[in-house]
Write an enzyme that holds these catalytic residues in place. Sequence first.
Site, PDB file in Angstrom:
ATOM      1  N   ARG A  69       4.260 -11.729   1.031  1.00  0.00           N
ATOM      2  CA  ARG A  69       5.939 -11.386   1.035  1.00  0.00           C
ATOM      3  C   ARG A  69       6.604 -11.353   2.569  1.00  0.00           C
ATOM      4  O   ARG A  69       7.495 -11.211   2.694  1.00  0.00           O
ATOM      5  CB  ARG A  69       6.390 -10.237   0.233  1.00  0.00           C
ATOM      6  CG  ARG A  69       6.047 -10.583  -1.345  1.00  0.00           C
ATOM      7  CD  ARG A  69       6.443  -9.336  -2.019  1.00  0.00           C
ATOM      8  NE  ARG A  69       7.922  -8.942  -2.128  1.00  0.00           N
ATOM      9  CZ  ARG A  69       8.420  -7.957  -2.689  1.00  0.00           C
ATOM     10  NH1 ARG A  69       7.529  -7.297  -3.305  1.00  0.00           N
ATOM     11  NH2 ARG A  69       9.817  -7.915  -2.667  1.00  0.00           N
ATOM     12  N   HIS A 114      -1.185 -17.500   3.500  1.00  0.00           N
ATOM     13  CA  HIS A 114      -0.575 -16.075   3.766  1.00  0.00           C
ATOM     14  C   HIS A 114      -1.016 -15.340   4.696  1.00  0.00           C
ATOM     15  O   HIS A 114      -0.930 -14.095   4.823  1.00  0.00           O
ATOM     16  CB  HIS A 114      -0.557 -15.322   2.391  1.00  0.00           C
ATOM     17  CG  HIS A 114       0.154 -16.256   1.435  1.00  0.00           C
ATOM     18  ND1 HIS A 114       1.369 -16.630   1.443  1.00  0.00           N
ATOM     19  CD2 HIS A 114       0.059 -16.416   0.072  1.00  0.00           C
ATOM     20  CE1 HIS A 114       2.103 -17.133   0.557  1.00  0.00           C
ATOM     21  NE2 HIS A 114       1.003 -17.006  -0.540  1.00  0.00           N
ATOM     22  N   PRO A 153       1.021  -1.172   0.020  1.00  0.00           N
ATOM     23  CA  PRO A 153      -0.041  -0.025   0.036  1.00  0.00           C
ATOM     24  C   PRO A 153       0.878   1.223   0.093  1.00  0.00           C
ATOM     25  O   PRO A 153       1.970   1.300   0.502  1.00  0.00           O
ATOM     26  CB  PRO A 153      -0.769  -0.035   1.302  1.00  0.00           C
ATOM     27  CG  PRO A 153       0.214  -0.823   2.156  1.00  0.00           C
ATOM     28  CD  PRO A 153       1.201  -1.376   1.386  1.00  0.00           C
ATOM     29  N   GLU A 154       0.097   2.137  -0.846  1.00  0.00           N
ATOM     30  CA  GLU A 154       0.802   3.433  -0.218  1.00  0.00           C
ATOM     31  C   GLU A 154      -0.319   4.147   0.573  1.00  0.00           C
ATOM     32  O   GLU A 154      -1.027   3.501   1.112  1.00  0.00           O
ATOM     33  CB  GLU A 154       0.994   4.223  -1.658  1.00  0.00           C
ATOM     34  CG  GLU A 154       2.087   3.510  -2.728  1.00  0.00           C
ATOM     35  CD  GLU A 154       2.223   4.512  -3.660  1.00  0.00           C
ATOM     36  OE1 GLU A 154       2.480   5.804  -3.525  1.00  0.00           O
ATOM     37  OE2 GLU A 154       2.721   4.074  -4.802  1.00  0.00           O
TER      38      GLU A 154
END
Length: 271
Positions: A107, A89, A2-3
Amino acid sequence: MPELPEVEVTRRSFASEITGAQILAAVPGKPLRWPLGCSPARLVGQRVQGVRRRGKYLLVDLSAGLLLVHLGMSGSLRFAPSLPPAGMHDHFDLVTSQGVLRLNDPRRFGAVVFAESQDAAVAQKLLGGLGLEPLSDAFTFEALRAGLRASRAPIKQVLLGGKVVVGVGNIYASEVLFLAGIRPTVAAAAIGDVRMRRLHQAISDVLALAVERGGSTLRNFSSAAGNPGHFQLAARVYGRAGAPCLACGSTIQCLKQGQRSSFFCPRCQRP
DNA sequence: AGAATGACCTGCTGGC
DNA sequence: TGCCAGCAGGTCATTC
């Protein structure tokens, strides 16, 4: 992933639902970027008092401490009355009396960190060096200029660094520099007032619009309520190397700065 | 002290 | 079709 806009949209999507809830369990999965910093049992029984945001961190205020949640590059949150068993995840569940907050992060660059208070060493380490909040009243033209005048590094890198202004990630850095007519390689300190004003305006406008539109940067973004972001803010330069500039038709270029891609129009963005 | 690199970890894409 | 290199939204620690 996210930004700032995605983080803010995520915050808004679950802050009111979780506020007031009592924590029933905290269930960590695989290791994230940083350890939780306390035993999960320590969270049990605490009340959620609210959810704030600082830069790209979400701050979940508890009755005795706070949780700093970062989504890293690929993280996302869900909040629902109940959720299916954790998938591959899903790396953190906060089970509360009002629903389950779940972090999914392929990730694992994200993190959930407990701090006894915002003054605690962990919190200071993560939040202490952060720059101006671009959507706050503190983000004035003068404050931005003062911050940028102090750095000779390329403006793109300074924006990404977060020490002057937070929340401008790799996509928006390219976009706001395009709107301001500034080449990403220009030394921050060398930007004159005219383009500095345009940069200030671009940062405010683009981030605010993206929040309003529901977080539109990401391909896979969806809020904690599961609502997908629309794609309304089409990138003007990001990811468009080789394509014609939408303003002048010149070919959009890509270069590497600090191992990150920067996109720009060689004609619209002067050195 | 400021600025450039490396590291963390997984998944997807594109080229051969 | 299959494999591998390269790349991806972030940011801290280490090195120069």
